[in-house]
Design an enzyme around this catalytic site. Sequence first.
Site, PDB file in Angstrom:
ATOM      1  N   ARG A 193      15.081  -4.663  -5.556  1.00  0.00           N
ATOM      2  CA  ARG A 193      13.747  -4.809  -6.127  1.00  0.00           C
ATOM      3  C   ARG A 193      13.846  -4.504  -7.609  1.00  0.00           C
ATOM      4  O   ARG A 193      14.833  -4.865  -8.223  1.00  0.00           O
ATOM      5  CB  ARG A 193      12.741  -3.922  -5.401  1.00  0.00           C
TER       6      ARG A 193
ATOM      7  N   PRO B 154       0.813  -1.205   0.000  1.00  0.00           N
ATOM      8  CA  PRO B 154       0.000   0.000   0.000  1.00  0.00           C
ATOM      9  C   PRO B 154       0.852   1.263   0.000  1.00  0.00           C
ATOM     10  O   PRO B 154       1.794   1.376   0.780  1.00  0.00           O
ATOM     11  CB  PRO B 154      -0.810  -0.111   1.291  1.00  0.00           C
ATOM     12  N   GLU B 155       0.548   2.154  -0.885  1.00  0.00           N
ATOM     13  CA  GLU B 155       1.187   3.471  -0.919  1.00  0.00           C
ATOM     14  C   GLU B 155       0.108   4.496  -0.572  1.00  0.00           C
ATOM     15  O   GLU B 155      -0.962   4.117  -0.111  1.00  0.00           O
ATOM     16  CB  GLU B 155       1.824   3.701  -2.302  1.00  0.00           C
TER      17      GLU B 155
ATOM     18  N   LYS C 285       2.251   7.285   4.242  1.00  0.00           N
ATOM     19  CA  LYS C 285       1.721   5.927   4.410  1.00  0.00           C
ATOM     20  C   LYS C 285       1.418   5.606   5.857  1.00  0.00           C
ATOM     21  O   LYS C 285       1.013   4.498   6.174  1.00  0.00           O
ATOM     22  CB  LYS C 285       2.736   4.907   3.866  1.00  0.00           C
TER      23      LYS C 285
ATOM     24  N   ARG D  12      21.031  16.425  -3.889  1.00  0.00           N
ATOM     25  CA  ARG D  12      21.314  14.996  -3.936  1.00  0.00           C
ATOM     26  C   ARG D  12      21.963  14.577  -5.243  1.00  0.00           C
ATOM     27  O   ARG D  12      21.435  14.833  -6.321  1.00  0.00           O
ATOM     28  CB  ARG D  12      20.023  14.190  -3.773  1.00  0.00           C
TER      29      ARG D  12
END
Length: 338
Positions: free
Chosen positions: A321, A2-3, A61, A211
Amino acid sequence: MPELPEVEVVRAGLAPAVTGALVAGVEVLDARSLKRHDPASGAFESLVTGARIEAAVRRGKFLWLPFRPASPVAGADASGADASGSDASGSTGGAGADAAPLALVGHLGMSGQMLLRTPDHPGDDRHARIRLHLEHVGHGELRVDFVDQRIFGSLAVDRLVPTADGEVAGFSGDVTGAWARSIPTQVAHIARDPLDPAFDERAFFAALARRATGIKRVLLDQGVVSGIGNIYADEALWAAKLHPEQPAASISRRRARELLDAVRDVLLKALAEGGTSFDAQYVNVNGASGYFAHSLNAYGQTGRPCPRCGTPIVREPFMNRSSHRCPRCQRLRVARGD
DNA sequence: CGAAAGACCTGAGTGC
DNA sequence: TGCACTCAGGTCTTTC
């Protein structure tokens, strides 16, 4: 997995059933689902039992239910109850106005669900970890089953502290409650999500500019922007035509703006589709049901044609992932002004 | 402070 | 049939 959209569906389904409800009892079937609960603050069961839930709030979340703790006096003579929670530091302080405001904090992890049920629903759920028994003035007796196959999710009781910026802590549909500008300590470091009216766009752009790492890593960093997971990161990057490993700092302000717009668009679209999927009476507050596979352009579409250019979508390893992208629309580009 | 890797979990699926 | 392995992945912790 779930996001933000899925968690919001859960929050919205839960809210009418839990707001104003009394927690009559709790069953901890698997203590591993309490891994975020700090036992030093008291036993989970005794903190939750007798609580009066005031709302259902979400940031990113994370989901939390602010509550007023049970009054020790009121609970004492009602029925012997189980006084098992009398630990060393027993005194919870008279649940008066000076008692610390608390919340039941939940995270669904990858496979967590909050299932709203009638009390007579069979308790045969294989992965039920925690059960809350509620009494609601309008709905009568209810049960909330926290079901979680992989146990990446958890429930905890946490203190509420004022938000750093003084704004409303998260989304609940009510900004007037005494709890509205307070946030659980374990959620305080989580950035606001991009649908939050108080989302700090300047801080987001500044974080990107700072970043050197790939843009997808930054999108998944809940301290920069919350609510985005692997699925919607891939979808937003596809929409913005950005390679997941494109160094964040190399992205122009203009393209960063397009990316943020894409993120919002993807989340709102999913929210709109998910919001229609539950039935009115006893909402199936199921985090997994809200996945909108038919509207995915990149995630899980390996080998299928990119809806924009027809080139087959590829799947690539990413942080243990996967990333899914169009090799033609989403290419790495050398740093240069747009 | 940033970046990257490892740990935490279970069940479905695959190859031999 | 059974065993070993891979994959799914959000967040916290550790290391550099």
